[in-house]
Design a protein around this motif. Sequence first.
Motif, PDB file in Angstrom:
ATOM      1  N   PRO A  25       5.015   2.754 -10.063  1.00 46.98           N
ATOM      2  CA  PRO A  25       5.444   3.196  -8.726  1.00 46.98           C
ATOM      3  C   PRO A  25       5.760   4.689  -8.693  1.00 46.98           C
ATOM      4  O   PRO A  25       6.315   5.247  -9.638  1.00 46.98           O
ATOM      5  CB  PRO A  25       6.708   2.363  -8.469  1.00 46.98           C
ATOM      6  CG  PRO A  25       6.503   1.127  -9.295  1.00 46.98           C
ATOM      7  CD  PRO A  25       5.782   1.595 -10.534  1.00 46.98           C
ATOM      8  N   LYS A  26       5.354   5.321  -7.611  1.00 44.55           N
ATOM      9  CA  LYS A  26       5.553   6.749  -7.317  1.00 44.55           C
ATOM     10  C   LYS A  26       4.708   7.682  -8.178  1.00 44.55           C
ATOM     11  O   LYS A  26       4.869   8.896  -8.121  1.00 44.55           O
ATOM     12  CB  LYS A  26       7.027   7.139  -7.382  1.00 44.55           C
ATOM     13  CG  LYS A  26       7.860   6.439  -6.335  1.00 44.55           C
ATOM     14  CD  LYS A  26       9.239   7.003  -6.266  1.00 44.55           C
ATOM     15  CE  LYS A  26       9.982   6.266  -5.154  1.00 44.55           C
ATOM     16  NZ  LYS A  26      11.347   6.742  -5.025  1.00 44.55           N
ATOM     17  N   ASN A  93       2.653  -1.581  -9.318  1.00 46.62           N
ATOM     18  CA  ASN A  93       2.155  -1.690  -7.948  1.00 46.62           C
ATOM     19  C   ASN A  93       0.636  -1.750  -8.007  1.00 46.62           C
ATOM     20  O   ASN A  93       0.032  -1.351  -9.011  1.00 46.62           O
ATOM     21  CB  ASN A  93       2.595  -0.495  -7.112  1.00 46.62           C
ATOM     22  CG  ASN A  93       4.064  -0.553  -6.738  1.00 46.62           C
ATOM     23  OD1 ASN A  93       4.764  -1.517  -7.029  1.00 46.62           O
ATOM     24  ND2 ASN A  93       4.540   0.496  -6.088  1.00 46.62           N
ATOM     25  N   GLU A 146       6.014   2.548  10.593  1.00 45.93           N
ATOM     26  CA  GLU A 146       5.909   1.601   9.486  1.00 45.93           C
ATOM     27  C   GLU A 146       5.151   0.328   9.843  1.00 45.93           C
ATOM     28  O   GLU A 146       4.670  -0.371   8.978  1.00 45.93           O
ATOM     29  CB  GLU A 146       7.309   1.239   8.990  1.00 45.93           C
ATOM     30  CG  GLU A 146       8.005   2.384   8.314  1.00 45.93           C
ATOM     31  CD  GLU A 146       9.374   1.993   7.789  1.00 45.93           C
ATOM     32  OE1 GLU A 146       9.622   0.796   7.573  1.00 45.93           O
ATOM     33  OE2 GLU A 146      10.186   2.906   7.599  1.00 45.93           O
ATOM     34  N   LYS A 168       1.966   6.519  -0.904  1.00 45.44           N
ATOM     35  CA  LYS A 168       2.874   5.509  -1.459  1.00 45.44           C
ATOM     36  C   LYS A 168       4.084   6.162  -2.129  1.00 45.44           C
ATOM     37  O   LYS A 168       5.194   5.666  -2.016  1.00 45.44           O
ATOM     38  CB  LYS A 168       2.126   4.583  -2.414  1.00 45.44           C
ATOM     39  CG  LYS A 168       1.221   3.599  -1.661  1.00 45.44           C
ATOM     40  CD  LYS A 168       0.633   2.584  -2.600  1.00 45.44           C
ATOM     41  CE  LYS A 168      -0.108   1.506  -1.848  1.00 45.44           C
ATOM     42  NZ  LYS A 168       0.637   0.265  -1.767  1.00 45.44           N
ATOM     43  N   GLY A 171       6.683   6.762   0.247  1.00 44.62           N
ATOM     44  CA  GLY A 171       7.308   5.586   0.836  1.00 44.62           C
ATOM     45  C   GLY A 171       6.489   4.866   1.889  1.00 44.62           C
ATOM     46  O   GLY A 171       6.977   3.943   2.533  1.00 44.62           O
ATOM     47  N   GLU A 173       3.973   2.296   2.421  1.00 47.61           N
ATOM     48  CA  GLU A 173       3.430   1.225   1.582  1.00 47.61           C
ATOM     49  C   GLU A 173       2.206   0.529   2.170  1.00 47.61           C
ATOM     50  O   GLU A 173       1.390  -0.018   1.445  1.00 47.61           O
ATOM     51  CB  GLU A 173       4.511   0.186   1.302  1.00 47.61           C
ATOM     52  CG  GLU A 173       5.606   0.690   0.389  1.00 47.61           C
ATOM     53  CD  GLU A 173       5.107   1.040  -1.008  1.00 47.61           C
ATOM     54  OE1 GLU A 173       4.165   0.398  -1.503  1.00 47.61           O
ATOM     55  OE2 GLU A 173       5.663   1.983  -1.599  1.00 47.61           O
ATOM     56  N   ASN A 174       2.068   0.522   3.472  1.00 48.23           N
ATOM     57  CA  ASN A 174       1.021  -0.266   4.107  1.00 48.23           C
ATOM     58  C   ASN A 174      -0.280   0.533   4.254  1.00 48.23           C
ATOM     59  O   ASN A 174      -0.795   0.732   5.347  1.00 48.23           O
ATOM     60  CB  ASN A 174       1.501  -0.803   5.454  1.00 48.23           C
ATOM     61  CG  ASN A 174       2.222   0.242   6.290  1.00 48.23           C
ATOM     62  OD1 ASN A 174       2.711   1.238   5.782  1.00 48.23           O
ATOM     63  ND2 ASN A 174       2.271   0.017   7.579  1.00 48.23           N
TER      64      ASN A 174
END
Length: 192
Positions: A25-26, A93, A146, A168, A171, A173-174
């Motif tokens: 992640p990140k 992820n 979002e 991503k 923040g 995510e979609n």
Amino acid sequence: MALEATGAVILDARSSEEFKAGYIPKSIHIGWKGPFKIWVQKIFMDKHQPIIYVADHSSITLVFEMLTELGYTQVLGYLHDGVDSYKKQYLLNTVDEVDAATYLDLSTKGQIIDVRSEKEFAEGHIDNAMNFPLKDLGNFNINLPEYNNYYVQCLSGYRSMIAISILKAKGIENVVNIKGGYQALKKIKEEK
């Protein structure tokens, strides 16, 4: 994890396919087997940014040498045993992906983000696409609703995976990659 907590960025230099299947992640993805030299400089403009990198075994030394050659002074090292060592303790992820035909069937259910250059976008784009050139994406303060799904595409797929990793990390995510990018979308539209 301790180095990341100090502000170090994780650079994932594996292939887009490997990144898509599971990433830390990140982390920011810039695939070694592509125009790595160009994009690492456009995405990491601060040469003093602390960097930890993930690479496949055959390119660990090459990535380090290239970062050093480009003047990055804070390359703290690489993750030993790569993503495999990370996933022993933490969850990875993944990146969702659709092919061009599937996207065109879903196009009313989300927003397309085209990360090609302004010039490429002006020469042709998918209707209702928003242009966020990749070279600027890391510097944008992105405020996207979002509740939308965002479908990301470039010309063929390399830049879109970089863009997805940046989104991503910010923040959002979609986001979904469009496999084959604008080339595949344009071909299907022309065939209809």
